[in-house]
Each structure stands twice: as structure tokens, then as C-alpha cells.
Design an enzyme around this catalytic site. Structure first.
Site, PDB file in Angstrom:
ATOM      1  N   GLU A  86      14.877  78.700  96.161  1.00 53.57           N
ATOM      2  CA  GLU A  86      13.746  78.588  95.245  1.00 53.57           C
ATOM      3  C   GLU A  86      13.643  79.849  94.418  1.00 53.57           C
ATOM      4  OE1 GLU A  86      10.259  78.048  97.656  1.00 53.57           O
ATOM      5  OE2 GLU A  86      10.712  75.942  98.041  1.00 53.57           O
ATOM      6  N   ARG A 118       0.008  68.210 110.279  1.00 52.15           N
ATOM      7  CA  ARG A 118      -0.711  68.492 111.525  1.00 52.15           C
ATOM      8  C   ARG A 118      -1.979  69.270 111.180  1.00 52.15           C
ATOM      9  NH1 ARG A 118       0.295  74.059 111.683  1.00 52.15           N
ATOM     10  NH2 ARG A 118       2.258  74.593 110.678  1.00 52.15           N
TER      11      ARG A 118
END
Ligand code: ADP
Ligand code: ADP
Ligand code: MG
Length: 667
Positions: free
Chosen positions: A208, A299
Site C-alpha cells: 500500500e 468482531r
């Protein structure tokens, strides 16, 4: 037989986790009338989460792969206890598609998304591809299949340096390298791959653009199984150390309302792309103007309490309602932002020693009361062991207030009143961070802690006259208490002032240094002598358990706790751990076993610094152990003779293994 619905009402919940998050989930589950089942490893028999659950099942040996990460054992524990559902907490199995599927196959409700959703969002590359299609802005980068060096090098060139090489399966900041120039790239890829392979069993990399002056911004979202999906504002977690969050707050102090709406809408779009069910977080990195998607965590997150405090929503309750198959309790426009919340993670670690984890017994545990905007999510209590097997986070201290400044003030105060001893913690480091003017001014990026480390971790100060006098006062107070409850012992009652003896000397050890204080007691007021300086001295106990100490007419409050021969002091200058070398008490109870030098954590012996038979001064170096890539030197706890060296360079040793024996020099 029809397969049971994935989401349906249940009455018994198993929590497949430990520490603060297990306790946190139990608290809400119980409030909702559920029966709770804890699981635990052999290292956690006496742990807080076991005590707090209605039932508990032993699932295996201390290493996580033999217990908390063992899918079969966890499912078997659910069967054995009659649990109908499993909450995975964070970490451990929480983002394992295999585990979510195993729950479904066993007819258990998994409190979270489906296995298919976890698979879709679990890899950073896969999720970026999905987000690209959904039109969510991404950090420019390469997340293709090809992994050969030429392709990666070409991709990096095209993106333009600096770039970030990142493990697709990564988490916890591992498997990540910032690369500034083309010629550093290949070495960075090799080492990131090695780390990723070891940590995640998967070494696929993506590349990235390294966003300059990066800020971490993330959006909490929750979806239900009826197609409803809402965002609960954003959190900012820019204060990081090695890509791991240290302090988190909500809302972000960096975004204006328009930017807030943009990032929340992007997050809803991202989660909507997989019809997400359950609580999740969409993470972005921002350059101060634009935000770019980096990953999704499927989560509950460590820092979820700051969102709860600004919205008044209990996220665990929402998770459980979604798992029951209910609709979300509120619609998007019923979710309002109120005030500001900020959280600090309290770890058993030593900032002065490169944040080396600290293990041992928690001798004292003091946290402020949960009122006035303070919340404490703890996973430990006094007397508990901190073992080397798991993450060293002990608790989270969280503050809410109408404004950011007031929330920071409350958190600072909350940390000052958090006093955990027996192991080393990072609370003073956290306080130093919070009081740093640039943190106040929000003039930070994710590299801030790294750059400011020296200022944030000043060397430990030696105790001054005030602390040494307080130590004596604490011992006198303690002795007076004992004397009240005990039949008079000749030493306790007469020991410090037998007829004719008007002086008593106290010796204290602080690290390797020794300090002496002499108490003189005659007809007038008591006096203390330290290195020829004399102080008139009087002491009174305070209602809050502290001591008011008056030295030469100046009064100060000091908190002192005595456990055996250890004195844990807190004064206006900070915190001090002193060991009282008590000639009368034999100084023995803390010394039992101390003639053995044991490995504090599993590690490798890298140097022997003393020879067998050598006479050692107290504090003399004996050997160096490499523990979790950091070197730690073990020293003589007292003067004596090194009778045995039980290891050699290169030995890999387990925690608690005896490495050397010392015979103390008789006093
Ligand atoms: P989050 O993404 O929830 O903010 P971090 O990124 O700091 O959390 O932590 C990353 C991972 O580290 C978690 O997903 C978990 O695997 C692990 N972790 C952190 N703290 C703990 C803990 N107390 N117990 C178990 N695992 C933990
Ligand atoms: P993990 O799974 O370890 O949490 P993330 O992709 O969330 O991995 O990255 C961890 C941290 O690294 C982020 O919180 C952010 O601060 C930083 N980071 C990630 N990607 C970039 C990027 N492209 N540019 C700058 N910083 C980044
Ligand atoms: Mg992340």
C-alpha cells in the site's frame, strides 16, 4: 432433521475467551438473564473470568493452541456444559471462519457473523477487492494474487515510495514494514513474510501507499439478520506503538461533521457489501483530509467501550440480540452522539525496558471507583498471576465527559488512581502520554509515540527524602496495627525502642541502590536521619488509607501499602517500589526460593556474566536472557556465592526454570 437457524434465542452462553473481555461479556449476559459458562486453561484456574461465570470448563494446557485456540475443545466444553451459543470475544478464535462454521455444524449459535462473511472480510486483500467493487475509497496499492518479487517491486514503483508492505492475513500490527526506498524493498518483504508465516501461517503480502502523517479512524457498525445495518460513529486510535493501539477515543477530534458523515457512510457501504450481521469495525487511515479503507475486523474490538459511552448503547447486548435473531433495537436516526470518551489500555509491561511483558503476582490492585464518568474494564484482581502465555493487557480505564479536554482530565486522574503493584505496568507511560501537550492539541500521527519515546519513558527516579521517610512511617503504622492485634512480642513492642536504645535504622533497596534511614526517638519529637540530614517528623493515618507525613513542618499525603517486605509507595513524585531489608524479621518470607535464579519468561540464554564459585555483590549481573527479542539481565538478589550455574549459552529455557543458585553471605 432440519438444521437449526443460525440465529435464535438461547439461554446458556459460553465465552471462548479470558481476561477483561470474558468478564465484560459475562457482565452483560448475566444482566440479560443468561447462564454463563467460562472456559479456562490450566494457567487460568484461579482467573477472574472463571470466578465470575456461573460455570467453568477446563479446556487444556496453558499454551493458547492447546486451549483457547483449540476448536474441538471449545466445542466439547459447550456440549458438556449445555451451552447453546458461543461468544468469541476478540483475539483467539474470534475471526476464525473455521470456528464459526464448527459452531454452526455443532448446532451452536456463533455470536458474530457467518463463516462466509468472515472469509470474505478476513483477508486484507480479499476485502480490499470487495471494497473496490463497492466503491469504497482504498489506499492506493497492490492486492493481487501474484507474489513474485518482480511483480511486487513493480507494484511498489508504480505506487511510489514510501510504501507499506503488509501481510494479508495480518493482525496486531505484525507482518508489516514501512519501506522508504526501492533498495530496501526486497529485504523488507523477506522479513515481513517470515514474521507473517510464523504468526499467521500465511505469508501473502499486499503493498500500500504509506499514507503520510497517518491517523487511524474506524467506524463501529452493527447489522442484524433482517437486513438492518447501522453505524455508531467513529473512533480515533492514532496513538499507537508499532501499529498497535494504546489510547483510543470517540468521536474523532480530527473530523468535522461532514467528514464524519462521509466516513460513516463509507463504512455502512463496506459492511452492506457483504450484508454483514453482527458487530464489526471498518478501519480507515486518514492523511488529515481523506480517509482510505484498510481493513475490516469482524468482531467486537478492544476499544468498543468508547463507542458505548458516547452512544449509551451496550454493544454486547446488541450482539446478543442479533444472535437471538432479533431486529436491531434502534434505527440509524435514533443513534445520537453525546460527549467524548477516551480509553487507555493498562498492560503488564515495562516501558523502560522496551515494553517487555512483566509476569508475576499482582500484590496490590487499586483502581478508582466507577463513578463520575469513569469506567474500568478489568480482567485481573489482587493476588492473580500474570502468566507469560497470553496478551499482557490487565484492564482498560475509560473516561467520559461532555468535552474532549474534560474526558482527558478524567482519564488522567483515573490513571493516577490506578495502582497495580507486584508486576510492572505502563500506567505512568499512559499518564505521560495523556499530559503531553501535543496529545491535548491533537497534533499527532501514528508515529508520535515512536518519536517521543524518550520523553514518555523517563528513567525511574530514586526515592527522595519524602518517600524514604514515608516508608519508615508506613512500617511504624503497620507495626502499631500488628501490636494491637497480637500478644506483645518482645521485638514488636520493645524492639524499636528498648530501654536505652533511641535509634533504629531501616534499610531499603530500590532497584540496585540501597537507602538507609535512622529513626531517633527521645524525649522530644521523633527525628529521621538520612545521610546526615535530619528531619523532625510526625505522622497520621488518613481515612483513605494514606499517610499524612509532616517533615519539618511541611505536610504531604503519601499512599503506602506493605506486602511482606515490599513497600509500594505513591507520592507527588510518582510511584516507588522499595524492599525493606528487615534485620529482625529475618527478611525471609520474600526470600524463600530467592536463592534460585529462575527464568522470568521463556527465552534463550545469550550470555553468562559470572563464573561458578564467584562471590557476587547484590545486583551483580549473572546472565543475559533473550526474551521475546529483548535482552534481560538476571542479577543477584543479594550478596552471596554463585554455587551453581545451571545453563549454558544457547540454552532455550522455559519460564520458571532454575538457571543459577546463590548461597547468601551470612548477615
Ligand atoms: P483491536 O483491533 O480490537 O483494537 P488490537 O488491534 O489492539 O485490537 O489487537 C489486535 C489483536 O490482539 C486482537 O484482535 C487480539 O488478537 C489480540 N489481543 C489484544 N489484546 C488481547 C487480549 N487481552 N486477549 C487476547 N487477545 C488480545
Ligand atoms: P492490523 O490487522 O495489524 O490491525 P491494519 O491494516 O489495521 O493491520 O494496520 C495497523 C495500523 O497500521 C493501522 O492502525 C494504521 O495506523 C497503520 N497503517 C495501516 N495501513 C497504513 C497505510 N497504508 N499507511 C499508513 N499507515 C497505515
Ligand atoms: Mg487493524
Amino acid at each position: 432433521m432440519a438444521t437449526p437457524a443460525l440465529y435464535r434465542r438461547f439461554r446458556t452462553l459460553l465465552i471462548a475467551n479470558r481476561g477483561e473481555i470474558a468478564c465484560r461479556v459475562i457482565r452483560t449476559a448475566r444482566a440479560m438473564g443468561l447462564r454463563t459458562v467460562a472456559v479456562y486453561s490450566e494457567a487460568d484456574r484461579d482467573a477472574l473470568h472463571v470466578a465470575e461465570a456461573d460455570e467453568a470448563v477446563l479446556i487444556g494446557a496453558p499454551p493458547a493452541r492447546d486451549s483457547y485456540l483449540n476448536i474441538e475443545r471449545v466445542i466439547a466444553a459447550a456440549r458438556q456444559s449445555g451451552a447453546e451459543a458461543i461468544h468469541p470475544g476478540y483475539g483467539f478464535l474470534s475471526e476464525s471462519a473455521e470456528f464459526a462454521q464448527a459452531c454452526a455444524d455443532a448446532g451452536l449459535v456463533f455470536v458474530g457473523p457467518t463463516a462466509a462473511m468472515i472469509t470474505a472480510m478476513g483477508s486484507k486483500s480479499g476485502s480490499k477487492e470487495l471494497m473496490e467493487k463497492a466503491g469504497v475509497p482504498l489506499v492506493p496499492g497492490f492486492h493481487g494474487e501474484a507474489q513474485d518479487e518482480a511483480t511486487l517491486a513493480q507494484a511498489a514503483d508504480k505506487i511510489g515510495f514510501p510504501v507499506l508492505v503488509k501481510a494479508s492475513a495480518g493482525g496486531g500490527g505484525r507482518g508489516m514494514r514501512v519501506v522508504h526506498t526501492a533498495n530496501e524493498l526486497s529485504a523488507a518483504i523477506v522479513s515481513a513474510k517470515r514474521e507473517a508465516k510464523a504468526a499467521f501461517g500465511d505469508d501473502r503480502m499486499l503493498i500500500e501507499k504509506f499514507v503520510t502523517n497517518p491517523r487511524h479512524i474506524e467506524v463501529q457498525i452493527v447489522g442484524d439478520s433482517h437486513g438492518n445495518l447501522v453505524s455508531l460513529f467513529e473512533r480515533e486510535c492514532t496513538l499507537q506503538r508499532r501499529h498497535q493501539k494504546v489510547i483510543e477515543e470517540a468521536p474523532s477530534p480530527t473530523l468535522n461533521p461532514a467528514q464524519r458523515e462521509t466516513v460513516c457512510a463509507a463504512a455502512r457501504k463496506a459492511a452492506g457489501a457483504v450484508n454483514y450481521v453482527g458487530a464489526g469495525t471498518i478501519e480507515f487511515v486518514s492523511d488529515g483530509h481523506d480517509v482510505f479503507f484498510i481493513e475490516m475486523n469482524t468482531r467486537l474490538q478492544v476499544e468498543h467501550p468508547v463507542t458505548e459511552l458516547i452512544t449509551g448503547i451496550d454493544l454486547v447486548e446488541w450482539q446478543l440480540r442479533v444472535a437471538f435473531g432479533e431486529q436491531l433495537p434502534r434505527t440509524q436516526d435514533q443513534i445520537k452522539l453525546n460527549g467524548h470518551a477516551i480509553e487507555a489500555r493498562v498492560y503488564a509491561e515495562n516501558p523502560q525496558q522496551n515494553f517487555m511483558p512483566s509476569v508475576g503476582t499482582i500484590r496490590t490492585w487499586r483502581t478508582p471507583p466507577e463513578s463520575n464518568g469513569l469506567r474500568i474494564d478489568a480482567g485481573y484482581r489482587q493476588g492473580d498471576q500474570v502468566s507469560p502465555y497470553y496478551d499482557a493487557m490487565l484492564a482498560k480505564v475509560i473516561a467520559w465527559a461532555p468535552s474532549r479536554d474534560a474526558a482527558i482530565d478524567r482519564l488522567t486522574r483515573g490513571l493516577d488512581d490506578t495502582d497495580i503493584r507486584g508486576i510492572v505496568t505502563n500506567t505512568q507511560f499512559l499518564s505521560a502520554l495523556l499530559t503531553h501537550p501535543d496529545v491535548r492539541a491533537n497534533a499527532i500521527d501514528t508515529g508520535f509515540i515512536g518519536r517521543e519515546l524518550a520523553r514518555l519513558t523517563p528513567p525511574a527516579t530514586e526515592p527522595g527524602d519524602l518517600e524514604l521517610c514515608a516508608a519508615v512511617a508506613a512500617i511504624l503504622v503497620e507495626e502499631a496495627k500488628v501490636a494491637q492485634h497480637e500478644a506483645p512480642s518482645p521485638w514488636r513492642t520493645a524492639g524499636w525502642m528498648p530501654v536505652g536504645l533511641r535509634a533504629r535504622t531501616f534499610a531499603f533497596r530500590h532497584g540496585a541502590a540501597e537507602h538507609r534511614v535512622t529513626l531517633r526517638y527521645g524525649s522530644g519529637p521523633a527525628q529521621l536521619d538520612i545521610d546526615g540530614r535530619t528531619f523532625a517528623f510526625s505522622t497520621a493515618t488518613r481515612d483513605d488509607g494514606g499517610i499524612d507525613l509532616t517533615l519539618d513542618g511541611a505536610r504531604s499525603a503519601v499512599v503506602a501499602v506493605i506486602v511482606g517486605h515490599e513497600l509500594y509507595l505513591r507520592s507527588r513524585s510518582g510511584r516507588f517500589d522499595l524492599h525493606w531489608i528487615d534485620p529482625f524479621g529475618g527478611d525471609d518470607d520474600e526470600h524463600v526460593g530467592e536463592d534460585r535464579i529462575v527464568a522470568p519468561l521463556p527465552g534463550t540464554v545469550v550470555a553468562l556474566l559470572a563464573e561458578e564459585g564467584a562471590t557476587l555483590e547484590k545486583g551483580a549481573a549473572i546472565l543475559t536472557l533473550e526474551v521475546m527479542k529483548m535482552e534481560q539481565t538476571l542479577r543477584a538478589p543479594f550478596a552471596g556465592v554463585l554455587t551453581h550455574l545451571k545453563c549454558k549459552v544457547g540454552d532455550i529455557v522455559q519460564e520458571g526454570v532454575e538457571l543459577a543458585e546463590i548461597e547468601p553471605t551470612p548477615i
